[in-house]
Write a protein that holds these residues in place. Sequence first.
Motif, PDB file in Angstrom:
ATOM      1  N   VAL A 140     -39.297  -5.438  28.707  1.00  0.00           N
ATOM      2  CA  VAL A 140     -38.844  -6.571  27.608  1.00  0.00           C
ATOM      3  C   VAL A 140     -37.876  -5.566  26.467  1.00  0.00           C
ATOM      4  N   GLN A 141     -38.696  -5.897  25.692  1.00  0.00           N
ATOM      5  CA  GLN A 141     -38.681  -4.542  24.763  1.00  0.00           C
ATOM      6  C   GLN A 141     -37.479  -3.137  24.830  1.00  0.00           C
ATOM      7  N   PRO A 142     -38.190  -2.400  25.724  1.00  0.00           N
ATOM      8  CA  PRO A 142     -37.732  -1.024  25.584  1.00  0.00           C
ATOM      9  C   PRO A 142     -36.191  -1.646  26.299  1.00  0.00           C
ATOM     10  N   LEU A 143     -36.272  -2.394  27.414  1.00  0.00           N
ATOM     11  CA  LEU A 143     -34.632  -2.020  27.780  1.00  0.00           C
ATOM     12  C   LEU A 143     -33.597  -3.101  26.966  1.00  0.00           C
ATOM     13  N   GLY A 144     -34.265  -3.777  25.381  1.00  0.00           N
ATOM     14  CA  GLY A 144     -33.456  -3.880  24.782  1.00  0.00           C
ATOM     15  C   GLY A 144     -32.796  -3.026  23.841  1.00  0.00           C
ATOM     16  N   THR A 145     -33.531  -1.893  23.502  1.00  0.00           N
ATOM     17  CA  THR A 145     -33.600  -1.268  23.352  1.00  0.00           C
ATOM     18  C   THR A 145     -32.370  -0.153  23.492  1.00  0.00           C
ATOM     19  N   ILE A 146     -33.094  -0.195  25.026  1.00  0.00           N
ATOM     20  CA  ILE A 146     -31.663   0.529  25.581  1.00  0.00           C
ATOM     21  C   ILE A 146     -30.088  -0.060  26.112  1.00  0.00           C
ATOM     22  N   LEU A 147     -30.423  -1.493  26.254  1.00  0.00           N
ATOM     23  CA  LEU A 147     -28.748  -1.735  25.403  1.00  0.00           C
ATOM     24  C   LEU A 147     -28.059  -1.899  25.332  1.00  0.00           C
ATOM     25  N   ILE A 148     -28.477  -1.123  23.367  1.00  0.00           N
ATOM     26  CA  ILE A 148     -28.399  -1.316  22.153  1.00  0.00           C
ATOM     27  C   ILE A 148     -27.484   0.113  22.404  1.00  0.00           C
ATOM     28  N   ASN A 149     -28.869   1.220  23.394  1.00  0.00           N
ATOM     29  CA  ASN A 149     -27.753   2.462  23.061  1.00  0.00           C
ATOM     30  C   ASN A 149     -26.507   2.490  23.780  1.00  0.00           C
ATOM     31  N   ALA A 182     -11.964   2.631   7.870  1.00  0.00           N
ATOM     32  CA  ALA A 182     -11.829   2.496   8.826  1.00  0.00           C
ATOM     33  C   ALA A 182     -13.540   2.458   9.934  1.00  0.00           C
ATOM     34  N   PHE A 183     -14.298   3.720   9.204  1.00  0.00           N
ATOM     35  CA  PHE A 183     -15.472   3.481  10.248  1.00  0.00           C
ATOM     36  C   PHE A 183     -16.627   3.163   9.502  1.00  0.00           C
ATOM     37  N   ALA A 184     -16.279   1.889   7.907  1.00  0.00           N
ATOM     38  CA  ALA A 184     -17.583   0.378   7.798  1.00  0.00           C
ATOM     39  C   ALA A 184     -17.241  -0.502   8.742  1.00  0.00           C
ATOM     40  N   VAL A 185     -16.065  -0.933   9.020  1.00  0.00           N
ATOM     41  CA  VAL A 185     -15.360  -1.675  10.422  1.00  0.00           C
ATOM     42  C   VAL A 185     -15.970  -1.391  11.392  1.00  0.00           C
ATOM     43  N   ALA A 186     -15.808  -0.049  12.094  1.00  0.00           N
ATOM     44  CA  ALA A 186     -16.910   0.108  13.330  1.00  0.00           C
ATOM     45  C   ALA A 186     -18.186   0.135  13.263  1.00  0.00           C
ATOM     46  N   ALA A 187     -18.577   0.084  12.293  1.00  0.00           N
ATOM     47  CA  ALA A 187     -19.996   0.255  12.321  1.00  0.00           C
ATOM     48  C   ALA A 187     -20.399  -1.058  11.660  1.00  0.00           C
ATOM     49  N   CYS A 188     -20.262  -2.330  11.021  1.00  0.00           N
ATOM     50  CA  CYS A 188     -20.524  -3.765  10.933  1.00  0.00           C
ATOM     51  C   CYS A 188     -20.095  -3.606  12.744  1.00  0.00           C
ATOM     52  N   GLY A 189     -19.138  -3.371  13.193  1.00  0.00           N
ATOM     53  CA  GLY A 189     -18.511  -4.095  14.720  1.00  0.00           C
ATOM     54  C   GLY A 189     -19.575  -3.672  15.778  1.00  0.00           C
ATOM     55  N   TYR A 190     -20.400  -2.660  15.596  1.00  0.00           N
ATOM     56  CA  TYR A 190     -21.860  -1.845  15.855  1.00  0.00           C
ATOM     57  C   TYR A 190     -22.539  -2.846  15.547  1.00  0.00           C
ATOM     58  N   LEU A 191     -22.933  -2.930  14.634  1.00  0.00           N
ATOM     59  CA  LEU A 191     -23.796  -3.226  13.924  1.00  0.00           C
ATOM     60  C   LEU A 191     -24.333  -5.637  14.430  1.00  0.00           C
TER      61      LEU A 191
END
Length: 212
Positions: A140-149, A182-191
């Motif tokens: 579960v945890q490793p697959l979650g990490t892959i999903l994030i990646n 601009a890239f703070a907005v992108a960072a928030c989106g990925y967060l």
Amino acid sequence: MLSGHAGEILGGFTTTLLLTACAFPLALVLGCVVAICRISPVRPLRAAGRLYVDLVRNSPLLLIAVLLIFGLPDAGVLIPLFWCLVLALGIYFGAYVCETIRSGIRAVDRGQVEAARAIGLPFRRVVLDVLLPQAFRAMVQPLGTILINTALGSALGAAVGVDELTLETRSFNLETAEPILAFAVAACGYLVINLAVSGVVRLVERKVRVLR
């Protein structure tokens, strides 16, 4: 200033979600198939699975994407850039899913496999009915990490012309000369994506723990 580009940025965020939602299931299916090949009693299948994992894990994601984007048209296969990137993400992270599944299978007590074989279950039933359900608890945890990646890897779309979040925020920066915003907005989106995935993973882990 940002409000004037909110539609484009929101569209890029939506494209990032779609890329992730399409690529991760592909990676799961591909990784599961290759993992079964890697534990198969048939030697050529094991060799093919190992070759795939070794080649993909030792290649940059950008290289795989470029090969697909330019190689498929040369082979007479014309598909949109979006689906080329989905395919690249699925192939790339499928190798990591494969190793995650294989590690989870290794965590299953060997005695249960021997017991399943002793009662006459074929290899396919041993994998589907005995190995994978129990291995899932460790995955579960490793697959979650892959999903994030996978979500983070979709930012590669900015390099190949897919209108995802990073490309849209870069376009916003080029028009406004506001790189930090601009890239703070992108960072928030990925967060937001990463926190959502992490929350779902915690819920699934809690559910699996209760089922034990």
